[in-house]
Write a protein that holds these residues in place. Structure first.
Motif, PDB file in Angstrom:
ATOM      1  N   GLU A 151       0.911  -1.166  -0.170  1.00 54.97           N
ATOM      2  CA  GLU A 151       0.035  -0.076  -0.136  1.00 54.97           C
ATOM      3  C   GLU A 151       0.926   1.307  -0.047  1.00 54.97           C
ATOM      4  OE1 GLU A 151      -1.307   2.824   1.544  1.00 54.97           O
ATOM      5  OE2 GLU A 151      -3.289   2.609   0.553  1.00 54.97           O
ATOM      6  N   PRO A 152       0.675   2.334  -0.924  1.00 54.64           N
ATOM      7  CA  PRO A 152       1.842   3.232  -1.148  1.00 54.64           C
ATOM      8  C   PRO A 152       1.703   4.254   0.122  1.00 54.64           C
ATOM      9  CG  PRO A 152       0.390   2.925  -2.949  1.00 54.64           C
ATOM     10  CD  PRO A 152      -0.193   2.068  -2.114  1.00 54.64           C
ATOM     11  N   ALA A 153       0.605   4.389   0.953  1.00 53.05           N
ATOM     12  CA  ALA A 153       0.735   5.090   1.963  1.00 53.05           C
ATOM     13  C   ALA A 153       1.506   4.644   3.204  1.00 53.05           C
ATOM     14  CB  ALA A 153      -0.747   5.329   2.518  1.00 53.05           C
ATOM     15  N   ARG A 154       1.413   3.140   3.296  1.00 44.79           N
ATOM     16  CA  ARG A 154       2.164   2.631   4.270  1.00 44.79           C
ATOM     17  C   ARG A 154       3.565   2.445   4.016  1.00 44.79           C
ATOM     18  NH1 ARG A 154      -1.642  -2.063   3.846  1.00 44.79           N
ATOM     19  NH2 ARG A 154      -3.833  -1.314   4.665  1.00 44.79           N
ATOM     20  N   CYS A 188       6.632  10.493  15.868  1.00 46.46           N
ATOM     21  CA  CYS A 188       5.420  10.895  16.455  1.00 46.46           C
ATOM     22  C   CYS A 188       4.109  10.915  15.279  1.00 46.46           C
ATOM     23  CB  CYS A 188       5.200  12.179  17.011  1.00 46.46           C
ATOM     24  SG  CYS A 188       3.557  12.607  17.807  1.00 46.46           S
ATOM     25  N   VAL A 189       2.992  10.286  15.515  1.00 47.64           N
ATOM     26  CA  VAL A 189       1.928  10.192  14.801  1.00 47.64           C
ATOM     27  C   VAL A 189       1.641  11.573  14.143  1.00 47.64           C
ATOM     28  CG1 VAL A 189       0.094  10.267  16.317  1.00 47.64           C
ATOM     29  CG2 VAL A 189      -0.230   9.263  14.068  1.00 47.64           C
ATOM     30  N   CYS A 190       1.899  12.675  15.090  1.00 50.76           N
ATOM     31  CA  CYS A 190       1.500  14.014  14.628  1.00 50.76           C
ATOM     32  C   CYS A 190       2.511  14.503  13.506  1.00 50.76           C
ATOM     33  CB  CYS A 190       1.661  15.151  15.904  1.00 50.76           C
ATOM     34  SG  CYS A 190       3.276  14.961  16.646  1.00 50.76           S
ATOM     35  N   ASP A 191       3.757  13.834  13.458  1.00 47.23           N
ATOM     36  CA  ASP A 191       4.674  14.406  12.452  1.00 47.23           C
ATOM     37  C   ASP A 191       4.360  13.620  11.205  1.00 47.23           C
ATOM     38  OD1 ASP A 191       6.034  16.271  13.847  1.00 47.23           O
ATOM     39  OD2 ASP A 191       7.204  14.401  14.890  1.00 47.23           O
ATOM     40  N   VAL A 216       2.007  12.591   4.189  1.00 46.16           N
ATOM     41  CA  VAL A 216       1.312  11.869   3.520  1.00 46.16           C
ATOM     42  C   VAL A 216      -0.095  12.467   2.971  1.00 46.16           C
ATOM     43  CG1 VAL A 216       2.558   9.624   4.381  1.00 46.16           C
ATOM     44  CG2 VAL A 216       0.480  10.540   5.476  1.00 46.16           C
ATOM     45  N   GLY A 217      -0.478  13.377   3.712  1.00 45.23           N
ATOM     46  CA  GLY A 217      -1.603  14.025   3.354  1.00 45.23           C
ATOM     47  C   GLY A 217      -3.058  13.443   3.503  1.00 45.23           C
ATOM     48  N   LEU A 218      -2.921  12.564   4.487  1.00 45.53           N
ATOM     49  CA  LEU A 218      -3.970  11.789   5.122  1.00 45.53           C
ATOM     50  C   LEU A 218      -4.416  12.158   6.338  1.00 45.53           C
ATOM     51  CD1 LEU A 218      -2.814   8.297   4.032  1.00 45.53           C
ATOM     52  CD2 LEU A 218      -4.626   9.649   2.682  1.00 45.53           C
ATOM     53  N   SER A 219      -5.680  11.917   6.892  1.00 42.96           N
ATOM     54  CA  SER A 219      -6.348  12.287   8.081  1.00 42.96           C
ATOM     55  C   SER A 219      -5.537  11.427   9.364  1.00 42.96           C
ATOM     56  CB  SER A 219      -7.740  12.245   8.433  1.00 42.96           C
ATOM     57  OG  SER A 219      -7.957  10.689   8.268  1.00 42.96           O
ATOM     58  N   GLN A 220      -5.520  12.092  10.540  1.00 44.81           N
ATOM     59  CA  GLN A 220      -5.093  11.334  11.560  1.00 44.81           C
ATOM     60  C   GLN A 220      -5.698   9.941  11.914  1.00 44.81           C
ATOM     61  OE1 GLN A 220      -6.503  10.680  15.140  1.00 44.81           O
ATOM     62  NE2 GLN A 220      -4.527   9.634  15.300  1.00 44.81           N
ATOM     63  N   PRO A 221      -6.869   9.821  11.562  1.00 47.27           N
ATOM     64  CA  PRO A 221      -7.486   8.305  11.793  1.00 47.27           C
ATOM     65  C   PRO A 221      -6.882   7.466  10.552  1.00 47.27           C
ATOM     66  CG  PRO A 221      -9.316   9.978  12.135  1.00 47.27           C
ATOM     67  CD  PRO A 221      -8.093  10.700  11.738  1.00 47.27           C
ATOM     68  N   VAL A 235      -4.165   7.620   9.101  1.00 50.79           N
ATOM     69  CA  VAL A 235      -2.549   7.339   9.421  1.00 50.79           C
ATOM     70  C   VAL A 235      -2.456   6.484  10.291  1.00 50.79           C
ATOM     71  CG1 VAL A 235      -0.512   8.361  10.127  1.00 50.79           C
ATOM     72  CG2 VAL A 235      -1.860   9.356   8.488  1.00 50.79           C
ATOM     73  N   SER A 236      -3.368   6.618  11.607  1.00 48.61           N
ATOM     74  CA  SER A 236      -3.116   5.612  12.675  1.00 48.61           C
ATOM     75  C   SER A 236      -3.782   4.280  12.186  1.00 48.61           C
ATOM     76  CB  SER A 236      -4.246   6.120  13.696  1.00 48.61           C
ATOM     77  OG  SER A 236      -3.789   7.220  14.492  1.00 48.61           O
ATOM     78  N   HIS A 237      -4.513   4.343  11.465  1.00 47.46           N
ATOM     79  CA  HIS A 237      -4.883   2.807  10.984  1.00 47.46           C
ATOM     80  C   HIS A 237      -3.937   2.139   9.985  1.00 47.46           C
ATOM     81  CE1 HIS A 237      -7.034  -0.509   8.874  1.00 47.46           C
ATOM     82  NE2 HIS A 237      -6.711   0.241   7.802  1.00 47.46           N
ATOM     83  N   HIS A 238      -2.952   2.816   9.050  1.00 47.61           N
ATOM     84  CA  HIS A 238      -1.942   2.379   8.743  1.00 47.61           C
ATOM     85  C   HIS A 238      -0.952   1.985   9.159  1.00 47.61           C
ATOM     86  CE1 HIS A 238      -3.703   2.933   4.563  1.00 47.61           C
ATOM     87  NE2 HIS A 238      -3.678   4.183   4.481  1.00 47.61           N
ATOM     88  N   LEU A 239      -0.700   2.802  10.437  1.00 48.65           N
ATOM     89  CA  LEU A 239       0.487   2.565  11.479  1.00 48.65           C
ATOM     90  C   LEU A 239       0.050   1.209  12.116  1.00 48.65           C
ATOM     91  CD1 LEU A 239       1.146   6.090  12.598  1.00 48.65           C
ATOM     92  CD2 LEU A 239       2.559   4.593  11.036  1.00 48.65           C
TER      93      LEU A 239
END
Length: 116
Positions: A41-44, A60-63, A68-73, A75-79
């Motif tokens: 997955e490109p974002a991951r 940090c997830v905040c950074d 990646v230009g995605l929402s925090q939720p 990004v957290s899902h991918h992480l």
């Protein structure tokens, strides 16, 4: 006029390249497929790359949201998927989660493609 075809017995001297190392077991292939799906997955891939390039291979997830230009939720899902696949570890500091690259995690994948 009758045509005659010559038949060659291929069973006697069949060509087989010998294995030079043990192939993956079924269980190893299953685990590896899960690992590769996490990377497919490109974002991951981008998130993993950013964490790996960060100081101490930690971010940090905040950074990770803006690059990646995605929402925090999202990004957290991918992480979470990358963590479950064994590429990252997660630690909580206050309200933020920090992700660290697992030492050797990327080596496991790259070793599959190295000839012995």
């Amino acid at each position: 006029m009758t045509m005659r075809l010559d038949v060659t017995d291929t069973s006697a001297g069949a060509c087989c390249t010998p294995l030079v190392r043990e192939p993956l077991t079924a269980a190893e292939a299953e685990q590896l497929a899960t690992t590769l799906k996490a990377l497919a997955e490109p974002a991951r891939l981008r998130l993993l790359s950013i964490v790996a390039a960060s100081e101490n291979s930690q971010a940090c997830v905040c950074d990770l949201i803006d690059p990646v230009g995605l929402s925090q939720p999202t990004v957290s899902h991918h992480l979470k998927i990358l963590t479950a696949a064994g590429f990252l570890t997660r630690s909580k500091r206050g309200t933020w989660a920090y992700y660290t690259l697992v030492p050797g995690a990327l080596d496991r994948v790259s070793q599959l493609f190295v000839a012995s």
